[in-house]
Design a protein around this motif. Structure first.
Motif, mmCIF file in Angstrom:
data_model
loop_
_atom_site.group_PDB
_atom_site.id
_atom_site.type_symbol
_atom_site.label_atom_id
_atom_site.label_comp_id
_atom_site.label_asym_id
_atom_site.label_seq_id
_atom_site.Cartn_x
_atom_site.Cartn_y
_atom_site.Cartn_z
ATOM 1 N N LEU A 125 -6.066 29.289 -32.285
ATOM 2 C CA LEU A 125 -5.110 28.181 -32.517
ATOM 3 C C LEU A 125 -5.535 26.701 -32.764
ATOM 4 C CD1 LEU A 125 -1.973 26.842 -32.241
ATOM 5 C CD2 LEU A 125 -2.699 26.736 -29.738
ATOM 6 N N GLU A 126 -6.778 26.788 -32.276
ATOM 7 C CA GLU A 126 -7.565 25.396 -32.225
ATOM 8 C C GLU A 126 -7.922 25.217 -33.668
ATOM 9 O OE1 GLU A 126 -9.548 22.409 -29.126
ATOM 10 O OE2 GLU A 126 -9.642 24.714 -28.784
ATOM 11 N N ALA A 127 -8.507 26.190 -34.438
ATOM 12 C CA ALA A 127 -9.044 26.084 -35.940
ATOM 13 C C ALA A 127 -8.087 25.693 -36.855
ATOM 14 C CB ALA A 127 -9.819 27.434 -36.047
ATOM 15 N N ALA A 128 -6.471 25.933 -36.399
ATOM 16 C CA ALA A 128 -5.598 25.323 -37.282
ATOM 17 C C ALA A 128 -5.197 23.942 -37.212
ATOM 18 C CB ALA A 128 -4.508 26.466 -37.185
ATOM 19 N N ILE A 129 -5.557 23.300 -36.432
ATOM 20 C CA ILE A 129 -5.337 22.159 -36.056
ATOM 21 C C ILE A 129 -6.011 20.840 -36.847
ATOM 22 C CG2 ILE A 129 -5.371 19.940 -34.219
ATOM 23 C CD1 ILE A 129 -4.913 22.227 -32.143
ATOM 24 N N THR A 130 -5.018 19.963 -37.719
ATOM 25 C CA THR A 130 -5.659 18.951 -38.334
ATOM 26 C C THR A 130 -5.094 17.667 -38.210
ATOM 27 O OG1 THR A 130 -3.830 18.820 -40.087
ATOM 28 C CG2 THR A 130 -5.392 20.964 -40.259
ATOM 29 N N PRO A 131 -5.436 16.703 -38.857
ATOM 30 C CA PRO A 131 -4.790 15.366 -38.488
ATOM 31 C C PRO A 131 -3.425 15.222 -38.711
ATOM 32 C CG PRO A 131 -7.094 15.158 -39.482
ATOM 33 C CD PRO A 131 -6.643 16.568 -39.635
ATOM 34 N N ARG A 132 -2.840 15.991 -39.349
ATOM 35 C CA ARG A 132 -1.416 16.138 -39.672
ATOM 36 C C ARG A 132 -0.624 16.870 -38.720
ATOM 37 N NH1 ARG A 132 -0.744 18.088 -45.796
ATOM 38 N NH2 ARG A 132 1.593 17.512 -45.275
ATOM 39 N N THR A 133 -1.474 17.740 -37.665
ATOM 40 C CA THR A 133 -0.549 18.304 -36.803
ATOM 41 C C THR A 133 0.285 17.618 -35.837
ATOM 42 O OG1 THR A 133 -2.233 20.187 -37.122
ATOM 43 C CG2 THR A 133 -0.636 20.331 -35.139
ATOM 44 N N ARG A 134 1.333 17.927 -35.707
ATOM 45 C CA ARG A 134 2.250 17.119 -34.740
ATOM 46 C C ARG A 134 2.892 18.046 -33.592
ATOM 47 N NH1 ARG A 134 5.572 12.995 -35.895
ATOM 48 N NH2 ARG A 134 6.362 13.146 -33.829
ATOM 49 N N ALA A 135 3.105 19.251 -33.754
ATOM 50 C CA ALA A 135 3.255 20.179 -32.640
ATOM 51 C C ALA A 135 3.119 21.596 -32.981
ATOM 52 C CB ALA A 135 5.087 20.105 -32.764
ATOM 53 N N ILE A 136 2.890 22.255 -31.839
ATOM 54 C CA ILE A 136 2.613 23.650 -31.801
ATOM 55 C C ILE A 136 4.105 24.455 -31.374
ATOM 56 C CG2 ILE A 136 1.309 25.754 -30.650
ATOM 57 C CD1 ILE A 136 -0.896 23.411 -29.992
ATOM 58 N N MET A 137 4.302 25.354 -31.905
ATOM 59 C CA MET A 137 5.547 26.239 -31.700
ATOM 60 C C MET A 137 5.253 27.664 -31.502
ATOM 61 S SD MET A 137 9.283 26.195 -34.121
ATOM 62 C CE MET A 137 9.323 24.435 -33.643
ATOM 63 N N LEU A 152 -0.840 25.192 -23.804
ATOM 64 C CA LEU A 152 -0.682 23.781 -23.334
ATOM 65 C C LEU A 152 -1.920 23.040 -23.176
ATOM 66 C CD1 LEU A 152 2.104 24.704 -20.784
ATOM 67 C CD2 LEU A 152 2.491 23.164 -22.742
ATOM 68 N N ASP A 153 -3.049 23.742 -22.700
ATOM 69 C CA ASP A 153 -4.254 23.264 -22.568
ATOM 70 C C ASP A 153 -4.736 22.596 -23.867
ATOM 71 O OD1 ASP A 153 -6.667 22.449 -21.134
ATOM 72 O OD2 ASP A 153 -7.770 23.903 -22.484
ATOM 73 N N ILE A 154 -4.632 23.507 -24.947
ATOM 74 C CA ILE A 154 -5.107 22.915 -26.368
ATOM 75 C C ILE A 154 -4.204 21.859 -26.677
ATOM 76 C CG2 ILE A 154 -5.230 23.549 -28.717
ATOM 77 C CD1 ILE A 154 -5.910 26.582 -27.618
ATOM 78 N N ALA A 155 -2.757 21.897 -26.626
ATOM 79 C CA ALA A 155 -1.940 20.793 -27.098
ATOM 80 C C ALA A 155 -2.206 19.651 -26.330
ATOM 81 C CB ALA A 155 -0.485 21.231 -26.653
ATOM 82 N N ARG A 156 -2.527 19.482 -24.865
ATOM 83 C CA ARG A 156 -3.047 18.255 -24.012
ATOM 84 C C ARG A 156 -4.230 17.648 -24.711
ATOM 85 N NH1 ARG A 156 -2.099 21.625 -19.597
ATOM 86 N NH2 ARG A 156 0.247 21.480 -18.746
ATOM 87 N N ARG A 157 -5.270 18.697 -25.083
ATOM 88 C CA ARG A 157 -6.456 17.934 -25.706
ATOM 89 C C ARG A 157 -6.275 17.332 -26.955
ATOM 90 N NH1 ARG A 157 -9.770 21.614 -26.545
ATOM 91 N NH2 ARG A 157 -9.010 23.568 -25.729
ATOM 92 N N HIS A 158 -5.386 17.869 -27.634
ATOM 93 C CA HIS A 158 -5.332 17.163 -29.106
ATOM 94 C C HIS A 158 -4.019 16.269 -29.180
ATOM 95 C CE1 HIS A 158 -8.453 19.624 -30.997
ATOM 96 N NE2 HIS A 158 -8.097 20.515 -30.128
ATOM 97 N N ASN A 159 -3.338 16.102 -28.004
ATOM 98 C CA ASN A 159 -1.973 15.194 -27.861
ATOM 99 C C ASN A 159 -1.189 15.607 -28.750
ATOM 100 O OD1 ASN A 159 -0.780 12.847 -27.044
ATOM 101 N ND2 ASN A 159 -1.316 11.576 -28.853
ATOM 102 N N LEU A 160 -0.558 16.739 -28.778
ATOM 103 C CA LEU A 160 0.094 17.448 -29.594
ATOM 104 C C LEU A 160 1.530 17.866 -28.892
ATOM 105 C CD1 LEU A 160 -2.050 19.951 -31.718
ATOM 106 C CD2 LEU A 160 -1.011 17.678 -32.255
ATOM 107 N N LEU A 161 2.645 17.839 -29.292
ATOM 108 C CA LEU A 161 3.922 18.308 -28.738
ATOM 109 C C LEU A 161 3.839 20.022 -28.722
ATOM 110 C CD1 LEU A 161 6.425 16.127 -30.800
ATOM 111 C CD2 LEU A 161 5.608 15.977 -28.168
ATOM 112 N N LEU A 182 8.070 24.942 -19.657
ATOM 113 C CA LEU A 182 6.915 24.364 -19.428
ATOM 114 C C LEU A 182 6.360 23.420 -20.450
ATOM 115 C CD1 LEU A 182 4.558 27.402 -18.271
ATOM 116 C CD2 LEU A 182 5.565 25.289 -17.125
ATOM 117 N N SER A 183 7.287 23.407 -21.571
ATOM 118 C CA SER A 183 6.944 22.519 -22.969
ATOM 119 C C SER A 183 7.721 21.346 -23.071
ATOM 120 C CB SER A 183 7.440 23.532 -24.069
ATOM 121 O OG SER A 183 8.558 23.946 -23.993
#
Length: 391
Positions: A125-137, A152-161, A182-183
């Protein structure tokens, strides 16, 4: 001339069985609707929303909408996700998941799956995150929750929904909490062949965020202010006029679907136990065969068993043998979304997501529904074992 296939003796699902269990309640509700001069629907929808809220807790907000796809789309729109944004998901789901993202103007981005759980691989998951990422589904595939702690841990660290596609997971649990709890938001489907379904489309948005729920309510009903639109017909017709606060959509849940779904929802946990008993019997009958990989359910998860999916070699030949024996099966969802013709322009050819592609070649969904009898399970298992043992 080849012989025609045998008639289906054991269906993949049996929605009629569900209806038979609650037929009197459905008939009574529909009679109320058909004999109401205004054919008012809002009370049925509001009652269903309250039922779902009771499953999650008082801090949650629930909004009934036209379908699972509509629920996903409305959540994304209400969160302001659109052109220039990216949403990360997996490639082994239905096209509805990616279509809803695209319809907002946002871009979907895929990560590969864990081949044992069929769910999003947090390590990818983390390798797919870019500055344009807003959410993980994440998608709770076939009814098994995704690995939410890591996501959720990855989302929190990157401030993502995090927005859960829980369309297959009504009744599933993650560490004792309902799937979707949880989401930031989750959505469910009430299509007929989901865990619980109506006689057509239906969906539900679940979130702790009251503002998000309010915006979804506005958008689902032509942009009409909920205090004007979400009231009984006599109050709505007696108001001085409509008050549209946005340019919304016609994506409300039909009352007739809510009337069919509600009595089934009251039996969710009883039917979940029945599904679990079916899954346990499959596991007992099929365990130990070297050619079959049974479903994996981590100890901290509870499966909803929308599908009972095994992995087998020579899948298409095995499936043909079961069909000839009158046993319905499915290969949900294949080919993976990135290999569908509609997305050919993306250039994501074979080899792009090797785990999802390998699973798609071997997965086989066996009959699964709460009305399946032990004798039927045994018949399916005997036919599957015979097909695998035939050279």
């Amino acid at each position: 001339m080849s012989e025609p296939a045998s008639p289906v003796r054991i269906p993949l699902v049996d929605v009629a069985w569900q209806h038979a269990q609650v037929r009197a309640e459905i008939d009574q509700a529909i009679d109320r609707m058909l004999t109401d001069p205004a054919c008012d629907w809002i009370g049925f929808v509001q009652a269903l929303e309250e039922q779902v809220r009771d499953l999650f807790g008082a801090e949650f907000h629930t909004v009934g909408v036209q379908s699972g796809l509509a629920a996903e789309f409305l959540i994304l729109k209400a969160l302001g996700i659109g052109p220039g944004d990216e949403v990360i998901t997996v490639p082994n789901s239905d096209l509805a998941t990616t279509a809803a993202i695209s319809h907002t103007g946002a871009t979907f981005v895929f990560v590969d799956i864990d081949p044992d759980t069929f769910n999003m691989d947090p390590d990818a998951l983390e390798a797919a995150i870019t500055p344009r990422t807003r959410a993980i589904m994440p998608i709770h595939m076939y009814g098994l929750p995704a690995e939410m702690d890591a996501i959720l841990d990855i989302a929190r660290r990157h401030n993502l929904l995090v927005i859960d596609d829980a369309t297959l997971a009504m009744g599933a649990e993650y560490r004792g909490r309902p799937a979707g709890a949880l989401s930031d938001a989750a959505f469910f489907s009430f299509a007929p062949r989901k865990v619980l379904g109506g006689t057509g489309n239906g969906g539900m948005v679940v979130t702790r965020d009251p503002e998000l729920a309010h915006r979804v309510r506005i958008l689902r009903g032509y942009g009409l202010a909920p205090e004007r639109g979400d009231v009984p017909s006599f109050a709505r017709l007696g108001a001085p006029g409509a008050e549209h606060v946005a340019e919304g959509y016609n994506l409300k849940l039909d009352g007739i679907q809510a009337a069919v779904i509600a009595p089934k929802l009251a039996r969710l946990y009883d039917w979940r136990e029945r599904r679990q008993a079916v899954a346990d019997r499959y596991a007992a009958r099929l365990a130990g065969h070297p050619a079959i990989q049974l479903p994996v359910v981590p100890d901290h998860m509870r499966h909803a068993w929308r599908n009972y999916v095994v992995k087998v070699p020579r899948r298409d030949a095995v499936r043909a043998a079961l069909t000839a024996a009158g046993i319905a099966t499915s290969v949900v969802y294949t080919p993976p979304v990135h290999l569908q013709p509609v997305y050919r322009h993306l250039g994501l050819g074979p080899g792009s997501f090797p785990q999802a592609e390998a699973v798609a070649e071997t997965l086989l969904a066996l009959p699964m529904h709460p009305g399946l009898t032990p004798e039927q399970v045994d018949t399916v298992c005997a036919a599957l074992l015979a097909a695998l043992d035939t050279p």
